[in-house]
Design a protein around this motif. Structure first.
Motif, PDB file in Angstrom:
ATOM      1  N   GLU A   1     -62.449 -81.157  -1.148  1.00  0.00           N
ATOM      2  CA  GLU A   1     -61.236 -80.477  -1.584  1.00  0.00           C
ATOM      3  C   GLU A   1     -61.002 -80.652  -3.084  1.00  0.00           C
ATOM      4  O   GLU A   1     -60.595 -79.718  -3.780  1.00  0.00           O
ATOM      5  CB  GLU A   1     -60.044 -81.021  -0.796  1.00  0.00           C
ATOM      6  CG  GLU A   1     -60.061 -80.639   0.680  1.00  0.00           C
ATOM      7  CD  GLU A   1     -58.855 -81.178   1.424  1.00  0.00           C
ATOM      8  OE1 GLU A   1     -58.018 -81.826   0.772  1.00  0.00           O
ATOM      9  OE2 GLU A   1     -58.758 -80.931   2.637  1.00  0.00           O
ATOM     10  N   VAL A   2     -61.268 -81.870  -3.606  1.00  0.00           N
ATOM     11  CA  VAL A   2     -61.113 -82.096  -5.040  1.00  0.00           C
ATOM     12  C   VAL A   2     -62.077 -81.222  -5.829  1.00  0.00           C
ATOM     13  O   VAL A   2     -61.714 -80.633  -6.868  1.00  0.00           O
ATOM     14  CB  VAL A   2     -61.312 -83.590  -5.361  1.00  0.00           C
ATOM     15  CG1 VAL A   2     -61.386 -83.819  -6.866  1.00  0.00           C
ATOM     16  CG2 VAL A   2     -60.183 -84.419  -4.765  1.00  0.00           C
ATOM     17  N   ARG A   3     -63.320 -81.091  -5.385  1.00  0.00           N
ATOM     18  CA  ARG A   3     -64.284 -80.234  -6.078  1.00  0.00           C
ATOM     19  C   ARG A   3     -63.833 -78.780  -6.062  1.00  0.00           C
ATOM     20  O   ARG A   3     -63.945 -78.073  -7.076  1.00  0.00           O
ATOM     21  CB  ARG A   3     -65.647 -80.381  -5.410  1.00  0.00           C
ATOM     22  CG  ARG A   3     -66.313 -81.737  -5.656  1.00  0.00           C
ATOM     23  CD  ARG A   3     -67.621 -81.825  -4.895  1.00  0.00           C
ATOM     24  NE  ARG A   3     -68.254 -83.128  -5.125  1.00  0.00           N
ATOM     25  CZ  ARG A   3     -69.363 -83.518  -4.502  1.00  0.00           C
ATOM     26  NH1 ARG A   3     -69.956 -82.703  -3.605  1.00  0.00           N
ATOM     27  NH2 ARG A   3     -69.885 -84.712  -4.752  1.00  0.00           N
ATOM     28  N   GLU A   4     -63.324 -78.323  -4.921  1.00  0.00           N
ATOM     29  CA  GLU A   4     -62.848 -76.938  -4.844  1.00  0.00           C
ATOM     30  C   GLU A   4     -61.651 -76.716  -5.769  1.00  0.00           C
ATOM     31  O   GLU A   4     -61.542 -75.676  -6.434  1.00  0.00           O
ATOM     32  CB  GLU A   4     -62.485 -76.600  -3.402  1.00  0.00           C
ATOM     33  CG  GLU A   4     -63.699 -76.572  -2.465  1.00  0.00           C
ATOM     34  CD  GLU A   4     -63.293 -76.362  -1.021  1.00  0.00           C
ATOM     35  OE1 GLU A   4     -62.073 -76.281  -0.756  1.00  0.00           O
ATOM     36  OE2 GLU A   4     -64.193 -76.281  -0.162  1.00  0.00           O
ATOM     37  N   LEU A   5     -60.752 -77.701  -5.838  1.00  0.00           N
ATOM     38  CA  LEU A   5     -59.609 -77.574  -6.738  1.00  0.00           C
ATOM     39  C   LEU A   5     -60.050 -77.556  -8.194  1.00  0.00           C
ATOM     40  O   LEU A   5     -59.509 -76.784  -9.012  1.00  0.00           O
ATOM     41  CB  LEU A   5     -58.626 -78.719  -6.484  1.00  0.00           C
ATOM     42  CG  LEU A   5     -57.835 -78.660  -5.171  1.00  0.00           C
ATOM     43  CD1 LEU A   5     -57.002 -79.925  -5.002  1.00  0.00           C
ATOM     44  CD2 LEU A   5     -56.937 -77.427  -5.146  1.00  0.00           C
ATOM     45  N   ARG A   6     -60.998 -78.387  -8.553  1.00  0.00           N
ATOM     46  CA  ARG A   6     -61.500 -78.375  -9.919  1.00  0.00           C
ATOM     47  C   ARG A   6     -62.134 -77.038 -10.267  1.00  0.00           C
ATOM     48  O   ARG A   6     -61.935 -76.511 -11.370  1.00  0.00           O
ATOM     49  CB  ARG A   6     -62.518 -79.503 -10.103  1.00  0.00           C
ATOM     50  CG  ARG A   6     -61.895 -80.894 -10.175  1.00  0.00           C
ATOM     51  CD  ARG A   6     -62.974 -81.946 -10.375  1.00  0.00           C
ATOM     52  NE  ARG A   6     -62.390 -83.272 -10.517  1.00  0.00           N
ATOM     53  CZ  ARG A   6     -63.106 -84.392 -10.643  1.00  0.00           C
ATOM     54  NH1 ARG A   6     -64.429 -84.321 -10.651  1.00  0.00           N
ATOM     55  NH2 ARG A   6     -62.494 -85.557 -10.768  1.00  0.00           N
ATOM     56  N   ALA A   7     -62.915 -76.495  -9.364  1.00  0.00           N
ATOM     57  CA  ALA A   7     -63.529 -75.189  -9.618  1.00  0.00           C
ATOM     58  C   ALA A   7     -62.470 -74.103  -9.786  1.00  0.00           C
ATOM     59  O   ALA A   7     -62.591 -73.219 -10.653  1.00  0.00           O
ATOM     60  CB  ALA A   7     -64.485 -74.836  -8.476  1.00  0.00           C
ATOM     61  N   GLU A   8     -61.404 -74.153  -8.974  1.00  0.00           N
ATOM     62  CA  GLU A   8     -60.336 -73.160  -9.086  1.00  0.00           C
ATOM     63  C   GLU A   8     -59.585 -73.306 -10.403  1.00  0.00           C
ATOM     64  O   GLU A   8     -59.275 -72.301 -11.074  1.00  0.00           O
ATOM     65  CB  GLU A   8     -59.372 -73.321  -7.910  1.00  0.00           C
ATOM     66  CG  GLU A   8     -58.273 -72.277  -7.838  1.00  0.00           C
ATOM     67  CD  GLU A   8     -58.810 -70.904  -7.499  1.00  0.00           C
ATOM     68  OE1 GLU A   8     -58.087 -69.925  -7.725  1.00  0.00           O
ATOM     69  OE2 GLU A   8     -59.965 -70.807  -7.023  1.00  0.00           O
ATOM     70  N   VAL A   9     -59.301 -74.558 -10.802  1.00  0.00           N
ATOM     71  CA  VAL A   9     -58.631 -74.769 -12.095  1.00  0.00           C
ATOM     72  C   VAL A   9     -59.505 -74.293 -13.242  1.00  0.00           C
ATOM     73  O   VAL A   9     -59.027 -73.658 -14.210  1.00  0.00           O
ATOM     74  CB  VAL A   9     -58.261 -76.254 -12.252  1.00  0.00           C
ATOM     75  CG1 VAL A   9     -57.790 -76.560 -13.674  1.00  0.00           C
ATOM     76  CG2 VAL A   9     -57.190 -76.639 -11.254  1.00  0.00           C
ATOM     77  N   THR A  10     -60.784 -74.545 -13.189  1.00  0.00           N
ATOM     78  CA  THR A  10     -61.702 -74.097 -14.233  1.00  0.00           C
ATOM     79  C   THR A  10     -61.730 -72.574 -14.323  1.00  0.00           C
ATOM     80  O   THR A  10     -61.750 -71.984 -15.408  1.00  0.00           O
ATOM     81  CB  THR A  10     -63.104 -74.645 -13.982  1.00  0.00           C
ATOM     82  OG1 THR A  10     -63.037 -76.077 -13.926  1.00  0.00           O
ATOM     83  CG2 THR A  10     -64.072 -74.231 -15.071  1.00  0.00           C
ATOM     84  N   ARG A  11     -61.721 -71.931 -13.177  1.00  0.00           N
ATOM     85  CA  ARG A  11     -61.755 -70.455 -13.170  1.00  0.00           C
ATOM     86  C   ARG A  11     -60.472 -69.873 -13.748  1.00  0.00           C
ATOM     87  O   ARG A  11     -60.492 -68.908 -14.519  1.00  0.00           O
ATOM     88  CB  ARG A  11     -61.964 -69.961 -11.742  1.00  0.00           C
ATOM     89  CG  ARG A  11     -62.158 -68.445 -11.628  1.00  0.00           C
ATOM     90  CD  ARG A  11     -62.310 -68.050 -10.175  1.00  0.00           C
ATOM     91  NE  ARG A  11     -61.099 -68.316  -9.429  1.00  0.00           N
ATOM     92  CZ  ARG A  11     -60.028 -67.504  -9.424  1.00  0.00           C
ATOM     93  NH1 ARG A  11     -60.029 -66.396 -10.154  1.00  0.00           N
ATOM     94  NH2 ARG A  11     -58.962 -67.816  -8.712  1.00  0.00           N
ATOM     95  N   LEU A  12     -59.320 -70.457 -13.399  1.00  0.00           N
ATOM     96  CA  LEU A  12     -58.052 -69.946 -13.911  1.00  0.00           C
ATOM     97  C   LEU A  12     -57.845 -70.262 -15.396  1.00  0.00           C
ATOM     98  O   LEU A  12     -57.120 -69.549 -16.096  1.00  0.00           O
ATOM     99  CB  LEU A  12     -56.894 -70.527 -13.091  1.00  0.00           C
ATOM    100  CG  LEU A  12     -56.845 -70.104 -11.622  1.00  0.00           C
ATOM    101  CD1 LEU A  12     -55.714 -70.829 -10.897  1.00  0.00           C
ATOM    102  CD2 LEU A  12     -56.662 -68.583 -11.507  1.00  0.00           C
ATOM    103  N   SER A  13     -58.443 -71.320 -15.889  1.00  0.00           N
ATOM    104  CA  SER A  13     -58.281 -71.703 -17.291  1.00  0.00           C
ATOM    105  C   SER A  13     -59.236 -70.984 -18.219  1.00  0.00           C
ATOM    106  O   SER A  13     -59.107 -71.108 -19.448  1.00  0.00           O
ATOM    107  CB  SER A  13     -58.472 -73.221 -17.444  1.00  0.00           C
ATOM    108  OG  SER A  13     -57.548 -73.929 -16.643  1.00  0.00           O
ATOM    109  N   ALA A  14     -60.167 -70.248 -17.750  1.00  0.00           N
ATOM    110  CA  ALA A  14     -61.133 -69.551 -18.603  1.00  0.00           C
ATOM    111  C   ALA A  14     -60.435 -68.441 -19.385  1.00  0.00           C
ATOM    112  O   ALA A  14     -59.549 -67.751 -18.861  1.00  0.00           O
ATOM    113  CB  ALA A  14     -62.259 -68.973 -17.754  1.00  0.00           C
TER     114      ALA A  14
END
Length: 284
Positions: free
Chosen positions: A230-243
């Motif tokens: 879940e932490v990895r998925e959240l990090r990937a989502e935050v990275t995608r939204l911050s691009a």
């Protein structure tokens, strides 16, 4: 229909007769021990003890007959309860009279097999004490008047029973008669069996404890793995939204199309403002 009425009649009889049979077994033990421990007691004491023994034997015989009648398969019941049958058919032989007590212990033990380990250990400990006590009384009764016997007191008999059941066998006391040696063989086999039950029970307790600990560790590991995913998925989502959003052609300063300066002015109009008299001006 209630659950109690749905159970077999044999099971209901055994549950109801368990406590009375245990009380009778205690009475039989007292009646069996008194004449041996106090051989010089009054004759009426010996007669009373003998009557109590016969009464207990009759109760065991009735119990066996009732259970045999209520059993679904009578032949299977006879084969699965050999000690009960011997206790009923051979009441006059001194060593085998103890089988009535053993059969009561077995009756209680059939209930205790499905109980927790602590209850089973308590039952086995009680069985060990009972067999040791009655084995001591029986061998004392048989060996006390033997010409070459060396078991003359209750203390000697208890010590011999203890060393025999634990299969130590120091040899300082040993039976010399045939019945005494039969008792010794019975105590040896009983001691080995009961000690094996205790050992297996303790091992089963440790194994169950280790399996329970392993199950807790596996659940914790699974929870940690799920949390890591879940932490990895959240990090990937935050990275995608911050691009950063790529700027489109013709977009304004904020990157919104249509809000900036047009790419080119309309033909014939400087700066995109229609000239007077031009094609788009109204005529007079």
């Amino acid at each position: 229909m209630s659950v109690k009425k749905e159970r077999p009649a044999k099971v209901r009889w055994e549950e109801r007769s368990q406590t009375p049979l245990l009380v009778l077994a205690v009475a039989f033990g007292i009646a069996y021990a008194v004449p041996i421990v106090a051989p010089d007691a009054d004759p009426w004491v010996h007669r009373l003890c003998s009557r109590v023994e016969w009464a207990v034997w009759g109760a065991f015989a009735v119990d066996y007959a009732v259970r045999l009648t209520l059993a679904p398969s009578r032949w299977a019941f006879v084969r699965s309860h050999p000690l009960d049958l011997l206790a009923v058919l051979l009441p006059l032989v001194q060593p085998l009279r103890l089988l009535r007590v053993v059969s009561t212990l077995l009756l209680v033990g059939r209930r205790a097999r499905m109980a927790p380990q602590i209850t089973l250990t308590t039952y086995v400990a009680g069985a060990v004490v009972g067999l040791m006590m009655f084995g001591s009384l029986a061998v004392l009764h048989v060996e006390r008047d033997a010409p070459e016997g060396n078991i003359k007191t209750l203390g000697d008999a208890v010590w011999w029973s203890f060393t025999t059941m634990t299969t130590v066998g120091y040899g300082d006391h040993a039976p010399t008669t045939g019945l005494g040696r039969v008792l010794a063989v019975g105590l040896m086999l009983s001691g080995i069996a009961l000690l094996g039950v205790v050992t297996a029970n303790i091992a089963a307790w440790f194994i169950a404890r280790f399996e329970r600990d392993d199950a807790v560790e596996r659940r914790q590991t699974e929870l940690l793995e799920a949390l890591t995913r879940e932490v990895r998925e959240l990090r990937a989502e935050v990275t995608r939204l911050s691009a950063p959003v790529p700027r489109q052609p013709g977009a304004g300063p904020e990157g919104v199309p249509g809000e900036g300066v047009p790419d080119r002015a309309p033909e014939g109009v400087p700066g995109g403002v229609p000239a007077p008299g031009g094609p788009s001006a109204p005529r007079a």
